[in-house]
Design a protein around this motif. Structure first.
Motif, PDB file in Angstrom:
ATOM      1  N   PHE A 173       0.772  -1.237   0.000  1.00  0.00           N
ATOM      2  CA  PHE A 173       0.000   0.000   0.000  1.00  0.00           C
ATOM      3  C   PHE A 173       0.809   1.295   0.000  1.00  0.00           C
ATOM      4  O   PHE A 173       0.232   2.356  -0.153  1.00  0.00           O
ATOM      5  CB  PHE A 173      -0.956   0.022   1.207  1.00  0.00           C
ATOM      6  CG  PHE A 173      -1.994  -1.059   1.156  1.00  0.00           C
ATOM      7  CD1 PHE A 173      -3.080  -0.971   0.302  1.00  0.00           C
ATOM      8  CD2 PHE A 173      -1.861  -2.187   1.942  1.00  0.00           C
ATOM      9  CE1 PHE A 173      -4.024  -1.977   0.244  1.00  0.00           C
ATOM     10  CE2 PHE A 173      -2.807  -3.199   1.894  1.00  0.00           C
ATOM     11  CZ  PHE A 173      -3.893  -3.093   1.037  1.00  0.00           C
ATOM     12  N   ARG A 174       2.116   1.244   0.191  1.00  0.00           N
ATOM     13  CA  ARG A 174       2.880   2.482   0.217  1.00  0.00           C
ATOM     14  C   ARG A 174       3.516   2.758  -1.142  1.00  0.00           C
ATOM     15  O   ARG A 174       3.765   1.838  -1.916  1.00  0.00           O
ATOM     16  CB  ARG A 174       3.976   2.423   1.284  1.00  0.00           C
ATOM     17  CG  ARG A 174       3.457   2.233   2.701  1.00  0.00           C
ATOM     18  CD  ARG A 174       2.382   3.228   3.059  1.00  0.00           C
ATOM     19  NE  ARG A 174       2.827   4.603   2.987  1.00  0.00           N
ATOM     20  CZ  ARG A 174       2.004   5.648   3.068  1.00  0.00           C
ATOM     21  NH1 ARG A 174       0.698   5.464   3.184  1.00  0.00           N
ATOM     22  NH2 ARG A 174       2.476   6.868   3.007  1.00  0.00           N
TER      23      ARG A 174
ATOM     24  N   ILE B  10      13.435   1.976  13.040  1.00  0.00           N
ATOM     25  CA  ILE B  10      13.209   2.197  11.610  1.00  0.00           C
ATOM     26  C   ILE B  10      11.800   2.741  11.369  1.00  0.00           C
ATOM     27  O   ILE B  10      11.604   3.663  10.569  1.00  0.00           O
ATOM     28  CB  ILE B  10      13.447   0.894  10.824  1.00  0.00           C
ATOM     29  CG1 ILE B  10      14.945   0.582  10.766  1.00  0.00           C
ATOM     30  CG2 ILE B  10      12.881   0.993   9.398  1.00  0.00           C
ATOM     31  CD1 ILE B  10      15.287  -0.750  10.133  1.00  0.00           C
ATOM     32  N   LEU B  11      10.823   2.189  12.074  1.00  0.00           N
ATOM     33  CA  LEU B  11       9.456   2.710  11.963  1.00  0.00           C
ATOM     34  C   LEU B  11       9.414   4.178  12.397  1.00  0.00           C
ATOM     35  O   LEU B  11       8.709   4.994  11.790  1.00  0.00           O
ATOM     36  CB  LEU B  11       8.499   1.889  12.820  1.00  0.00           C
ATOM     37  CG  LEU B  11       8.179   0.469  12.344  1.00  0.00           C
ATOM     38  CD1 LEU B  11       7.220  -0.209  13.328  1.00  0.00           C
ATOM     39  CD2 LEU B  11       7.570   0.477  10.941  1.00  0.00           C
ATOM     40  N   ALA B  12      10.163   4.522  13.445  1.00  0.00           N
ATOM     41  CA  ALA B  12      10.172   5.903  13.919  1.00  0.00           C
ATOM     42  C   ALA B  12      10.817   6.838  12.894  1.00  0.00           C
ATOM     43  O   ALA B  12      10.320   7.948  12.653  1.00  0.00           O
ATOM     44  CB  ALA B  12      10.914   5.984  15.260  1.00  0.00           C
ATOM     45  N   PHE B  13      11.910   6.401  12.267  1.00  0.00           N
ATOM     46  CA  PHE B  13      12.547   7.230  11.230  1.00  0.00           C
ATOM     47  C   PHE B  13      11.586   7.464  10.070  1.00  0.00           C
ATOM     48  O   PHE B  13      11.495   8.571   9.541  1.00  0.00           O
ATOM     49  CB  PHE B  13      13.826   6.551  10.731  1.00  0.00           C
ATOM     50  CG  PHE B  13      14.882   6.394  11.787  1.00  0.00           C
ATOM     51  CD1 PHE B  13      15.064   7.370  12.753  1.00  0.00           C
ATOM     52  CD2 PHE B  13      15.702   5.278  11.814  1.00  0.00           C
ATOM     53  CE1 PHE B  13      16.040   7.235  13.735  1.00  0.00           C
ATOM     54  CE2 PHE B  13      16.677   5.128  12.788  1.00  0.00           C
ATOM     55  CZ  PHE B  13      16.838   6.104  13.756  1.00  0.00           C
TER      56      PHE B  13
ATOM     57  N   THR C 228       7.289  11.112   7.396  1.00  0.00           N
ATOM     58  CA  THR C 228       5.921  11.127   6.864  1.00  0.00           C
ATOM     59  C   THR C 228       5.165  12.344   7.369  1.00  0.00           C
ATOM     60  O   THR C 228       4.732  13.194   6.597  1.00  0.00           O
ATOM     61  CB  THR C 228       5.188   9.835   7.266  1.00  0.00           C
ATOM     62  OG1 THR C 228       5.918   8.708   6.787  1.00  0.00           O
ATOM     63  CG2 THR C 228       3.774   9.806   6.688  1.00  0.00           C
ATOM     64  N   ASN C 229       4.990  12.460   8.672  1.00  0.00           N
ATOM     65  CA  ASN C 229       4.408  13.645   9.297  1.00  0.00           C
ATOM     66  C   ASN C 229       4.669  13.580  10.801  1.00  0.00           C
ATOM     67  O   ASN C 229       5.065  12.545  11.326  1.00  0.00           O
ATOM     68  CB  ASN C 229       2.905  13.788   9.017  1.00  0.00           C
ATOM     69  CG  ASN C 229       2.106  12.587   9.503  1.00  0.00           C
ATOM     70  OD1 ASN C 229       2.041  12.322  10.703  1.00  0.00           O
ATOM     71  ND2 ASN C 229       1.503  11.857   8.564  1.00  0.00           N
TER      72      ASN C 229
ATOM     73  N   THR D 128       5.145   6.565  16.326  1.00  0.00           N
ATOM     74  CA  THR D 128       6.154   5.520  16.121  1.00  0.00           C
ATOM     75  C   THR D 128       7.345   5.693  17.070  1.00  0.00           C
ATOM     76  O   THR D 128       7.921   4.699  17.533  1.00  0.00           O
ATOM     77  CB  THR D 128       6.654   5.522  14.664  1.00  0.00           C
ATOM     78  OG1 THR D 128       7.056   6.856  14.289  1.00  0.00           O
ATOM     79  CG2 THR D 128       5.558   5.045  13.719  1.00  0.00           C
ATOM     80  N   THR D 129       7.690   6.940  17.406  1.00  0.00           N
ATOM     81  CA  THR D 129       8.755   7.159  18.376  1.00  0.00           C
ATOM     82  C   THR D 129       8.324   6.695  19.764  1.00  0.00           C
ATOM     83  O   THR D 129       9.104   6.074  20.504  1.00  0.00           O
ATOM     84  CB  THR D 129       9.162   8.637  18.421  1.00  0.00           C
ATOM     85  OG1 THR D 129       9.650   9.027  17.131  1.00  0.00           O
ATOM     86  CG2 THR D 129      10.247   8.882  19.459  1.00  0.00           C
ATOM     87  N   GLY D 130       7.072   6.990  20.125  1.00  0.00           N
ATOM     88  CA  GLY D 130       6.544   6.505  21.397  1.00  0.00           C
ATOM     89  C   GLY D 130       6.580   4.994  21.469  1.00  0.00           C
ATOM     90  O   GLY D 130       6.943   4.413  22.505  1.00  0.00           O
TER      91      GLY D 130
END
Length: 340
Positions: free
Chosen positions: A170-171, A264-267, A272-273, A280-282
């Protein structure tokens, strides 16, 4: 076309070369890495097909006012939809194969190199936190959250699976390439090479690997009954009996792959926004806290995992910039009014 060849062909070549390094494991719980690509193909085709149905439905609902117009728009969108359907299968096949290679190499830690780094890593961990083991700090601050952290840490596997599905099907292609290259590099560098160089078991296996029963003895009463303790026991039994068919296998603490993947999800989130970045950082912070709180890792394992993730993210950006330079049909995004 060159863009797609570099992206898909490059990832497949990476997967094949990595798979070629896989040692032959005498364990019924680890299939040859190349065979698991079929699992990825099936998952990719399934979710690629879901995307195909979604794309047709979206066109029918928002862009076409008649059957003839629907046919015209679908003909124009055909290449992009087909790339998503086939691309999802291809990417998941490669990613699944790479993950299985990582698992197969993981079970050989202790055979290729002895688990010798735990005493030093535990000492460094204490020194970095002003003479106090980080798990002691965590128990003071987050002891009431133990059940939550236990469930969240176990749910990491669900988060990873859904992230694979989201990005593969989807991305936009550039986002997809960046994410999967970063993950694959992280598994190669952090999960395999560094894991063998700095072979360690973490607090959970400190006593068994070093003979020191006192260092972490005060931690375990607080974790009694958690899924973490049950899984740690299962992993140790798998280490003692490598021929046993177990759902989880392999012991490795440095660096933390859990923290690396969450990083990686946080980066990605921050690129993205800000809301995605905050969430994602949390999540990454909670995974890090859980890894220490539940005795899986030394805090330094998490710091190293985040550093590996950052290096992988930067390297993946360079790979994507080199292989997906703008040219040909625009395949990267949907119309502005209908973001993916």
């Amino acid at each position: 076309m060159r863009r797609l060849t570099v992206w898909y062909g490059g990832l497949a070549l990476f997967a094949l070369l990595f798979a070629a390094t896989t040692p032959t494991a005498d364990s019924t719980s680890n299939a040859p890495a190349i065979l698991t690509a079929w699992t990825g193909i099936k998952a990719g085709l399934l979710f690629g097909a879901v995307y195909g149905v979604y794309a047709v439905f979206r066109v029918a609902l928002f862009q076409a006012r008649s059957i003839r117009e629907l046919k015209t728009v679908l003909q124009a969108e055909y290449g992009r939809i087909l790339e998503r359907v086939v691309g999802a299968a291809w990417v998941l096949a490669c990613a699944t194969s790479i993950f299985n290679v990582f698992v197969n190499w993981k079970v050989f830690i202790g055979s290729t190199r002895p688990y010798s780094w735990d005493p030093l890593l535990a000492q460094i961990d204490s020194l970095m936190h002003f003479g106090t083991d980080p798990w002691r700090i965590s128990l003071v601050l987050f002891r009431p959250l133990t059940p939550f952290l236990d469930a969240l840490y176990l749910a990491w596997y669900v988060v990873k699976l859904n992230a694979f599905i989201l990005f593969s099907a989807f991305r936009p292609i550039r986002e997809r390439a960046h994410f999967f290259w970063a993950v694959c590099l992280m598994y190669l560098v952090g999960g395999t090479v560094l894991a063998h160089l700095f072979a360690s078991g973490g607090p959970a296996f400190f006593e068994e690997l070093t003979g020191d029963a006192d260092r972490f003895k005060e931690l375990w009463p607080f974790l009694e009954g958690t899924q973490a303790v049950l899984l740690q026991d299962q992993l140790w039994q798998g280490y003692l009996h490598p021929d046993a068919a177990l759902p989880f296998s392999g012991i490795s603490a440095m660096p933390s792959v859990h923290v690396a993947f969450a990083s990686i999800l946080a980066f990605w989130g921050w690129e993205t926004n800000r809301w995605a970045g905050a969430v994602t950082t949390g999540y990454a912070i909670l995974v890090f806290v859980g890894s220490v709180h539940l005795g899986w890792h030394y805090a330094i394992d998490g710091y190293a995992g985040a550093l590996v993730a950052w290096a992988s993210w930067i390297s993946a950006r360079w790979i994507v910039a080199s292989g997906l330079a703008p040219e040909g049909p625009h395949l990267e995004s949907s119309p502005p009014t209908e973001p993916e």
